[in-house]
Design a protein around this motif. Structure first.
Motif, short mmCIF file in Angstrom:
data_model
loop_
_atom_site.label_atom_id
_atom_site.label_comp_id
_atom_site.label_asym_id
_atom_site.label_seq_id
_atom_site.Cartn_x
_atom_site.Cartn_y
_atom_site.Cartn_z
N GLY A 81 0.95 -1.17 0.05
CA GLY A 81 -0.06 0.20 0.06
C GLY A 81 0.81 1.27 0.08
N PRO A 82 0.25 2.49 -0.40
CA PRO A 82 1.06 3.74 -0.60
C PRO A 82 1.30 4.37 0.95
CG PRO A 82 -1.26 3.91 -0.97
CD PRO A 82 -1.20 2.48 -0.72
N GLU A 83 0.53 3.50 2.02
CA GLU A 83 0.90 4.21 3.18
C GLU A 83 2.33 3.55 3.94
OE1 GLU A 83 -1.27 0.22 4.01
OE2 GLU A 83 -1.29 1.93 2.49
N VAL A 84 3.11 3.09 3.09
CA VAL A 84 4.18 2.49 3.74
C VAL A 84 5.43 2.90 2.88
CG1 VAL A 84 5.74 0.08 3.75
CG2 VAL A 84 3.10 0.29 4.49
N ARG A 85 6.69 3.38 3.58
CA ARG A 85 7.83 3.86 2.82
C ARG A 85 8.68 2.67 2.60
NH1 ARG A 85 4.77 7.60 2.15
NH2 ARG A 85 4.95 9.73 2.77
N THR A 86 9.49 2.81 1.59
CA THR A 86 10.46 1.66 1.34
C THR A 86 11.78 2.31 0.61
OG1 THR A 86 9.72 1.34 -1.13
CG2 THR A 86 8.44 0.12 0.69
N GLN A 87 12.70 1.77 1.05
CA GLN A 87 14.17 2.04 0.47
C GLN A 87 14.97 0.86 0.40
OE1 GLN A 87 16.70 4.63 2.86
NE2 GLN A 87 17.27 5.69 0.74
N ALA A 88 15.63 0.45 -0.79
CA ALA A 88 16.40 -0.89 -1.04
C ALA A 88 17.71 -0.92 -0.05
CB ALA A 88 16.73 -0.67 -2.46
N LEU A 89 18.09 -1.90 0.53
CA LEU A 89 19.21 -1.90 1.27
C LEU A 89 20.34 -2.65 0.37
CD1 LEU A 89 17.59 -3.19 4.43
CD2 LEU A 89 18.84 -0.89 4.19
N PHE A 90 19.98 -3.86 -0.50
CA PHE A 90 21.10 -4.30 -1.09
C PHE A 90 20.18 -5.48 -2.29
CE2 PHE A 90 20.01 -6.97 2.71
CZ PHE A 90 20.13 -8.28 2.34
N ARG A 91 20.97 -5.82 -3.01
CA ARG A 91 20.69 -6.58 -4.17
C ARG A 91 20.76 -8.03 -3.87
NH1 ARG A 91 16.81 -5.34 -7.92
NH2 ARG A 91 17.78 -6.89 -9.35
N ASP A 92 20.06 -9.16 -4.03
CA ASP A 92 20.37 -10.58 -3.71
C ASP A 92 19.98 -11.49 -4.67
OD1 ASP A 92 21.44 -12.52 -2.00
OD2 ASP A 92 20.30 -11.78 -0.35
N ARG A 93 20.18 -12.68 -4.59
CA ARG A 93 20.10 -13.79 -5.67
C ARG A 93 20.19 -14.92 -5.01
NH1 ARG A 93 25.03 -16.29 -8.58
NH2 ARG A 93 26.39 -16.63 -6.92
N LEU A 94 19.40 -15.85 -5.53
CA LEU A 94 19.33 -17.31 -5.10
C LEU A 94 20.63 -18.10 -5.33
CD1 LEU A 94 15.60 -17.98 -5.96
CD2 LEU A 94 16.73 -17.42 -3.67
N ILE A 95 20.96 -19.03 -4.41
CA ILE A 95 21.96 -20.15 -4.66
C ILE A 95 21.53 -21.34 -4.13
CG2 ILE A 95 23.83 -18.40 -4.88
CD1 ILE A 95 24.55 -19.17 -1.89
N GLY A 96 22.18 -22.58 -4.24
CA GLY A 96 21.98 -23.89 -3.88
C GLY A 96 22.93 -23.95 -2.77
N LEU A 112 21.27 1.27 9.32
CA LEU A 112 20.77 0.08 8.77
C LEU A 112 21.40 -0.19 7.23
CD1 LEU A 112 19.36 -2.66 9.07
CD2 LEU A 112 17.34 -1.94 8.54
N ARG A 113 21.41 0.99 6.64
CA ARG A 113 21.71 1.35 5.34
C ARG A 113 23.51 0.98 5.49
NH1 ARG A 113 18.46 5.73 4.86
NH2 ARG A 113 20.12 7.24 5.39
N GLU A 114 23.92 1.49 6.31
CA GLU A 114 25.40 1.45 6.46
C GLU A 114 25.76 0.02 6.77
OE1 GLU A 114 27.87 3.55 5.73
OE2 GLU A 114 26.46 4.85 5.26
N VAL A 115 25.09 -0.63 7.76
CA VAL A 115 25.57 -2.14 7.84
C VAL A 115 25.33 -3.00 6.70
CG1 VAL A 115 24.34 -4.01 8.98
CG2 VAL A 115 25.28 -1.85 10.34
N CYS A 116 24.21 -2.64 5.95
CA CYS A 116 23.70 -3.42 4.86
C CYS A 116 24.61 -3.25 3.62
CB CYS A 116 22.29 -3.59 4.48
SG CYS A 116 21.24 -4.44 5.70
N ALA A 117 25.40 -2.04 3.59
CA ALA A 117 26.01 -1.74 2.10
C ALA A 117 26.89 -2.58 1.87
CB ALA A 117 26.59 -0.03 2.63
#
Length: 295
Positions: free
Chosen positions: A156-171, A290-295
């Protein structure tokens, strides 16, 4: 009794500080005639002439002298209320933040976040909650301060978001597993027994399903509710776990990780919060940590 016009407080402070209609007009970026009209309205409101002519200038009345300092202090107080709060002293902040995170996030990023915060704000504590679903109600009603996860279009538009990092799936498999030797083809991956992560408990509700290539249909031997449980089972069995790479780095120590035989869709892990906390200084600070830790 009519409600006072607080704009007159600005005018009063300028006139009493400057002692001149022309200088007060310049300070407030008004014309001299507009300031003269404002002075006339003030005289009517206060019931005192405030500034009276003496020779070529103006002098304050006793009432004006008595009002000068209280009016200035009151205006400063009003301005302090209406300006952003940048006075936060992190060393004295005592606050508990509730974070709702996907499985594996606390294990992987929690220690670094807590160590970083402890250096700047020793009075801050964290309450970490598991994230069993995508419901944003806990953010809306204030039970949760910050959340992490993959943002969906239905958010919903009532939630703010900001990306922390990109990820991918592995086995991931245990050391010595048959898949640790030789190339891993799509056929070998499909033929293996898999532990699947699904919050709903249904195989077709696997959390990684939207990002897996269509050709990698798995045979689910068991279903668990989180990546931590999936890796624990894979570590001590012949099960194959498919997990996010960055999200589970600490959980996979001592195990064998491999690229999927067909590329999976990358995705962003974001932090989410309610707009009412946008301008809260402590919450802004937390988001920066949190941004710095995940950067």
């Amino acid at each position: 009794m009519s409600r006072p016009d607080l704009n007159q407080l600005v005018t009063l402070d300028a006139l009493l500080s400057e002692g001149s209609v022309a200088r007060a007009a310049k300070r407030l970026q008004l014309s001299p005639s507009a300031m003269s009209r404002a002075l006339a309205r003030l005289r009517e409101t206060v019931g005192d002439p405030l500034l009276v002519r003496a020779g070529r200038g103006l002098v304050p009345t006793p009432r004006a002298i008595a009002l000068r300092e209280p009016a200035h202090q009151l205006l400063q107080s009003v301005e302090a209320i209406l300006r952003p709060d940048d006075s936060l002293d992190m060393t004295r902040l005592a606050r508990t933040f509730t974070l709702r995170t996907s499985d594996g996030f606390v294990e992987n990023f929690g220690p670094a976040l807590m160590a970083r915060v402890a250096r700047e704000a020793p009075g801050v504590r964290f309450h970490f909650l598991q994230k069993p679903d995508k419901d944003s109600a806990p953010l809306r009603d204030g039970r949760v301060d910050l959340e992490t996860g993959v943002v969906e279009e239905a958010m919903g538009p009532e939630v703010r978001t900001q990306a922390l990092f990109r990820d991918r799936l592995i086995g991931v498999v245990r050391q010595g597993h048959p898949l640790t030797a030789g190339d891993i083809s799509a056929a070998r991956y499909r033929a293996a027994q898999h532990v699947v992560v699904s919050r709903s408990g249904a195989e077709d509700g696997a959390v990684d399903q939207p990002f897996l290539p269509a050709g990698l249909k798995r045979r689910a031997a068991t279903i668990v509710g989180g990546f931590s449980a999936a890796l624990s089972l894979a570590r001590l069995s012949d099960l194959v776990a498919t997990v996010p790479e960055r999200h589970t780095a600490n959980l996979r120590v001592g195990m064998h990780s491999f690229d999927l035989p067909e590329p999976a869709q990358a995705f962003a892990v974001s932090m989410l919060w309610h707009p009412r906390l946008d301008s809260d200084p402590a919450h802004r600070w937390l988001r920066a940590q949190l941004r710095e830790v995940c950067a």
